[in-house]
Design a protein around this motif. Structure first.
Motif, PDB file in Angstrom:
ATOM      1  N   ILE A 160       1.613  -4.848  12.553  1.00 42.36           N
ATOM      2  CA  ILE A 160       2.978  -4.310  11.486  1.00 42.36           C
ATOM      3  C   ILE A 160       1.772  -3.812  10.418  1.00 42.36           C
ATOM      4  CG2 ILE A 160       4.476  -6.221  11.894  1.00 42.36           C
ATOM      5  CD1 ILE A 160       3.588  -7.459   9.423  1.00 42.36           C
ATOM      6  N   ASP A 161       2.587  -2.647   9.664  1.00 43.83           N
ATOM      7  CA  ASP A 161       1.842  -2.074   8.639  1.00 43.83           C
ATOM      8  C   ASP A 161       1.905  -3.024   7.048  1.00 43.83           C
ATOM      9  OD1 ASP A 161       1.607   0.347  10.259  1.00 43.83           O
ATOM     10  OD2 ASP A 161       3.816   0.890   9.685  1.00 43.83           O
ATOM     11  N   ILE A 162       0.847  -2.964   6.699  1.00 46.31           N
ATOM     12  CA  ILE A 162       0.684  -3.323   5.369  1.00 46.31           C
ATOM     13  C   ILE A 162       0.680  -2.494   4.217  1.00 46.31           C
ATOM     14  CG2 ILE A 162      -0.812  -5.071   3.791  1.00 46.31           C
ATOM     15  CD1 ILE A 162      -1.795  -6.145   6.161  1.00 46.31           C
ATOM     16  N   CYS A 169      -1.425  -4.429  -5.172  1.00 47.16           N
ATOM     17  CA  CYS A 169      -0.642  -5.560  -5.055  1.00 47.16           C
ATOM     18  C   CYS A 169      -0.199  -5.335  -3.313  1.00 47.16           C
ATOM     19  CB  CYS A 169       0.676  -5.440  -5.773  1.00 47.16           C
ATOM     20  SG  CYS A 169       1.714  -6.523  -4.959  1.00 47.16           S
ATOM     21  N   ILE A 170      -0.611  -5.938  -2.551  1.00 45.68           N
ATOM     22  CA  ILE A 170      -0.258  -5.886  -1.095  1.00 45.68           C
ATOM     23  C   ILE A 170       0.964  -6.629  -0.559  1.00 45.68           C
ATOM     24  CG2 ILE A 170      -0.944  -6.652   1.382  1.00 45.68           C
ATOM     25  CD1 ILE A 170      -2.794  -4.591  -0.034  1.00 45.68           C
ATOM     26  N   ILE A 250      12.075  -0.127  -1.187  1.00 41.85           N
ATOM     27  CA  ILE A 250      11.087   0.473  -0.306  1.00 41.85           C
ATOM     28  C   ILE A 250      10.941  -0.549   0.628  1.00 41.85           C
ATOM     29  CG2 ILE A 250       8.635   1.062  -0.345  1.00 41.85           C
ATOM     30  CD1 ILE A 250       8.919   1.999  -3.136  1.00 41.85           C
ATOM     31  N   THR A 251      11.186  -0.262   1.877  1.00 45.81           N
ATOM     32  CA  THR A 251      11.121  -1.340   2.989  1.00 45.81           C
ATOM     33  C   THR A 251      10.274  -0.976   4.220  1.00 45.81           C
ATOM     34  OG1 THR A 251      13.015  -0.443   3.852  1.00 45.81           O
ATOM     35  CG2 THR A 251      13.383  -2.259   2.376  1.00 45.81           C
ATOM     36  N   ASP A 252       9.738  -1.976   4.996  1.00 46.65           N
ATOM     37  CA  ASP A 252       8.887  -1.851   6.014  1.00 46.65           C
ATOM     38  C   ASP A 252       9.304  -2.553   7.119  1.00 46.65           C
ATOM     39  OD1 ASP A 252       6.635  -0.406   7.372  1.00 46.65           O
ATOM     40  OD2 ASP A 252       5.574  -2.093   7.468  1.00 46.65           O
ATOM     41  N   THR A 253      10.332  -3.479   6.976  1.00 44.66           N
ATOM     42  CA  THR A 253      10.804  -4.423   7.974  1.00 44.66           C
ATOM     43  C   THR A 253      12.195  -3.939   8.393  1.00 44.66           C
ATOM     44  OG1 THR A 253      11.641  -5.682   6.145  1.00 44.66           O
ATOM     45  CG2 THR A 253       9.602  -6.368   7.180  1.00 44.66           C
ATOM     46  N   LYS A 254      12.610  -4.249   9.574  1.00 46.69           N
ATOM     47  CA  LYS A 254      14.061  -3.849  10.077  1.00 46.69           C
ATOM     48  C   LYS A 254      14.954  -4.525   9.346  1.00 46.69           C
ATOM     49  CE  LYS A 254      12.395  -2.876  14.908  1.00 46.69           C
ATOM     50  NZ  LYS A 254      12.736  -3.249  16.250  1.00 46.69           N
ATOM     51  N   VAL A 343       0.637   3.159   2.660  1.00 48.81           N
ATOM     52  CA  VAL A 343       0.397   2.245   3.928  1.00 48.81           C
ATOM     53  C   VAL A 343      -1.208   2.201   3.818  1.00 48.81           C
ATOM     54  CG1 VAL A 343       0.292   1.729   6.617  1.00 48.81           C
ATOM     55  CG2 VAL A 343       2.233   3.064   5.116  1.00 48.81           C
ATOM     56  N   VAL A 344      -1.873   0.950   3.755  1.00 47.93           N
ATOM     57  CA  VAL A 344      -3.134   0.860   3.728  1.00 47.93           C
ATOM     58  C   VAL A 344      -3.974   0.106   4.830  1.00 47.93           C
ATOM     59  CG1 VAL A 344      -3.333   0.789   1.137  1.00 47.93           C
ATOM     60  CG2 VAL A 344      -3.060  -1.248   2.169  1.00 47.93           C
TER      61      VAL A 344
END
Length: 352
Positions: A160-162, A169-170, A250-254, A343-344
């Motif tokens: 998964i992206d971080i 701040c991660i 701002i989301t990166d999960t479904k 995305v890092v």
């Protein structure tokens, strides 16, 4: 080899007469399991305080499956990053029993490690959005702790992206500004008070969270925010959101907010994240419609401001609320700001 067989024999109850019946690949798999070093990290205040009794359940479920010397169990402290910073790299697998906030704090530590452990989840938190997005929550609710632990031992992983906020701040799930963040900030401020912890244990953290959502339903951001991002054509676009809107997500999960699918385009390993602007009460209510209908928000809301990007800047002047993966973020939304989200890195998650 005799000693290795003794370990398998003691842990599984298989006697010497069974040896010829074992396939070579099965033996190799079993030996690999027994060589693992696993850390279970339990948040004792997650969910309806179920974390306090989970340790005994884990030991019971692994009895006869995994040697007690192959795993450790710890309760998380309030400052998890400080607690775990020096020894997570000693484990091949770190299993977090908690919610999205607990997982996020562990990910912050893992990102900085040269030897990164794989990350498993026992979803006992309030929202469990990451676990829900990966299919872990369904497995845990439908089959229980035992099958989930077996899944963790199989160690099938997905990346998964971080994401990073201002390169300091991660986070893995979401960042919220406005109404969403005010609810989260109130929740985290009150959840540790003894009387409210008792109420939370009676009605569940989700119920308590719902009450706070009603309390803050009318909150609006009192200033304009400029959003600058890179579109699919690698061109820079700028959007200005006028004051009086509800929130920016701002989301990166479904999944978001305990079961809302924000975007039909979400892919958690594609190097992009979704940005959604909730402008008014009607779009805010649509979040609940999306949860009830089990449909992505972008498929049921007309003229929704939503896009994907791998880099985003927010520019504004004023004071509001901010949350990162369900936890209050104090150093974010005060005064004149130019904030960067990108995305890092990536992280290996254990999945069914």
């Amino acid at each position: 080899m005799q000693r290795v067989w003794g370990w398998i024999n003691n842990a599984t109850g298989i006697n010497q007469r069974c040896k010829p019946q074992w396939h070579v690949s099965t033996c190799i798999t079993a030996i690999y399991f027994f060589m693992k070093k696993i850390l279970f990290l339990i948040n004792p205040v997650s969910g309806k305080l179920v974390g306090q009794s989970l340790k005994d359940s884990i030991i019971s479920e692994l009895d006869g499956v995994l040697d007690r010397g192959c795993f450790d169990i710890e309760y998380s402290a309030r400052d998890i990053e400080k607690q775990c910073n020096n020894h997570l790299s000693n484990y091949e697998i770190v299993v977090v029993a908690g919610g999205d906030g607990t997982i996020s704090q562990i990910v912050k530590v893992i990102v900085g490690l040269e030897k990164k452990p794989k990350l498993g989840i026992i979803p006992i938190g309030t929202g469990n959005d990451l676990a829900n997005s990966l299919g872990i929550l369904h497995l845990y609710k439908s089959q229980g702790l035992g099958p989930l632990l077996k899944t963790i031992l199989r160690c099938k992983v997905a990346k998964i992206d971080i994401l990073s906020l201002d390169n300091k701040c991660i986070f893995t799930n979401y960042l919220g500004i406005g109404n969403d963040a005010k609810i989260s900030c109130d929740f985290n401020r009150l959840r540790y008070k003894p009387f409210l912890r008792y109420i939370s244990s009676c009605i569940s953290n989700k119920g308590f969270y719902g009450l706070l959502a009603l309390k803050n339903i009318c909150y609006r951001i009192p200033f304009d925010i400029e959003i600058c991002y890179q579109n699919e054509l690698l061109e820079t676009e700028i959007i200005t959101i006028n004051k009086g809107f509800c929130e920016i997500l701002i989301t990166d999960t479904k999944m978001y907010a305990g079961g809302v699918e924000i975007s039909s385009k979400c892919r958690m390993d594609d190097g992009k994240f979704e940005v959604t602007v909730i402008r008014g009460m009607w779009e805010w209510i649509h979040l609940f419609f999306a949860m009830l209908c089990k449909k992505p928000l972008d498929t049921i809301t007309r003229n929704l401001i939503q896009f994907q990007t791998d880099r985003l800047e927010l520019n504004f002047t004023g004071n509001t609320f901010c949350q990162v993966d369900g936890e209050k973020y104090d150093s974010f939304a005060n005064g004149e700001k130019r904030l960067l989200v990108n995305v890092v890195s990536s992280c290996e998650m254990i999945v069914p």
